[in-house]
Scaffold this motif. Structure first.
Motif, mmCIF file in Angstrom:
data_model
loop_
_atom_site.group_PDB
_atom_site.id
_atom_site.type_symbol
_atom_site.label_atom_id
_atom_site.label_comp_id
_atom_site.label_asym_id
_atom_site.label_seq_id
_atom_site.Cartn_x
_atom_site.Cartn_y
_atom_site.Cartn_z
ATOM 1 N N VAL A 38 -31.018 -31.547 26.703
ATOM 2 C CA VAL A 38 -32.133 -32.049 27.843
ATOM 3 C C VAL A 38 -33.556 -32.144 26.253
ATOM 4 O O VAL A 38 -33.714 -33.014 25.990
ATOM 5 C CB VAL A 38 -32.978 -30.456 27.368
ATOM 6 N N SER A 67 -33.121 -35.016 32.250
ATOM 7 C CA SER A 67 -33.531 -33.799 30.556
ATOM 8 C C SER A 67 -34.171 -32.248 31.540
ATOM 9 O O SER A 67 -33.058 -31.713 31.457
ATOM 10 C CB SER A 67 -34.830 -33.376 30.206
ATOM 11 N N TYR A 114 -30.028 -30.927 33.177
ATOM 12 C CA TYR A 114 -29.308 -30.874 32.037
ATOM 13 C C TYR A 114 -29.741 -29.385 31.896
ATOM 14 O O TYR A 114 -29.079 -28.484 31.484
ATOM 15 C CB TYR A 114 -29.531 -31.426 30.658
ATOM 16 N N LEU A 115 -31.598 -28.986 32.240
ATOM 17 C CA LEU A 115 -32.131 -27.476 31.725
ATOM 18 C C LEU A 115 -31.209 -27.005 32.824
ATOM 19 O O LEU A 115 -31.558 -25.722 32.153
ATOM 20 C CB LEU A 115 -33.207 -27.837 31.885
#
Length: 207
Positions: free
Chosen positions: A24, A33, A36-37
């Motif tokens: 992230v 990001s 990925y979060l």
């Protein structure tokens, strides 16, 4: 305690959660990001399920993945933000970030070495939730939330509603000249005679 197959899944979800959390902050593309979060949230929800806290797992998926993360993803994709210019002054805050990182690392070391401090543990630990065979903790939390704390629950909903209305009012722009706006009553009152203009076009003289 988680043992056997549950321990294997615990380490799997924990490893993926830590790796995606690192990505992230490491990914250069802000959209990546956010993705990925979302992956981090899913793995954290799986860890909650392994510990028997299915209510927290569902809340994590519904609130953070379904609302916060997706909303942030659409905001990042819709706004034309020059992230290169935003990162130019990042080196100025590097010393402060290093100090904060050292403090966090020291706290993690203290937590990992907590067994060496010989902390006296209580003889018996109360269960945070009822027996899942008899009644799930989600049902128990619902009983408490909508009986003992119903007043505070309603007050929290009213506060959130007022905050939402305030945000709409602050971002609402006043009417400006030359801007076309909808007139709902005029649209509903339209008839075929006023909405359609039939034109008899001669052959060979069309558009």
């Amino acid at each position: 305690m988680i043992s056997g197959l549950g321990a294997a899944f615990f380490y799997l979800f924990a490893f993926v959660a830590v790796g995606s959390a690192f990505m992230v902050i490491a990914a250069r593309n802000p959209v990546h990001s956010v993705l990925y979060l979302i992956l981090t949230f899913f793995n954290a929800a799986a860890l909650f399920l392994l510990t028997g806290a299915e209510f927290l797992a569902m809340i994590l998926l519904v609130v953070y993945v379904g609302a916060v993360a997706v909303l942030f993803l659409f905001v990042v994709m819709m706004l034309d933000v020059d992230f290169a210019s935003m990162k130019r002054g990042a080196l100025e805050y590097a010393p402060i970030g290093a100090v904060v990182g050292i403090i966090l690392a020291a706290e993690l070391l203290i937590v990992l070495a907590g067994a060496a401090f010989d902390v006296e543990k209580p003889a018996q630990t109360a269960l945070p939730a009822p027996n899942p065979v008899v009644r799930h903790n989600t049902a128990a939390l619902g009983d408490i939330l909508y009986t003992d704390y119903i007043f505070f629950f309603q007050i929290a909903g009213i506060v959130l509603l007022v905050a939402m209305i305030g945000a709409i009012v602050l971002t609402l722009r006043p009417q400006r000249a030359g801007v076309k706006r909808q007139n709902m009553s005029q649209q509903v009152a339209r008839t075929p005679e006023t909405a359609i203009d039939v034109v008899d076009v001669e052959t060979g003289k069309g558009i």
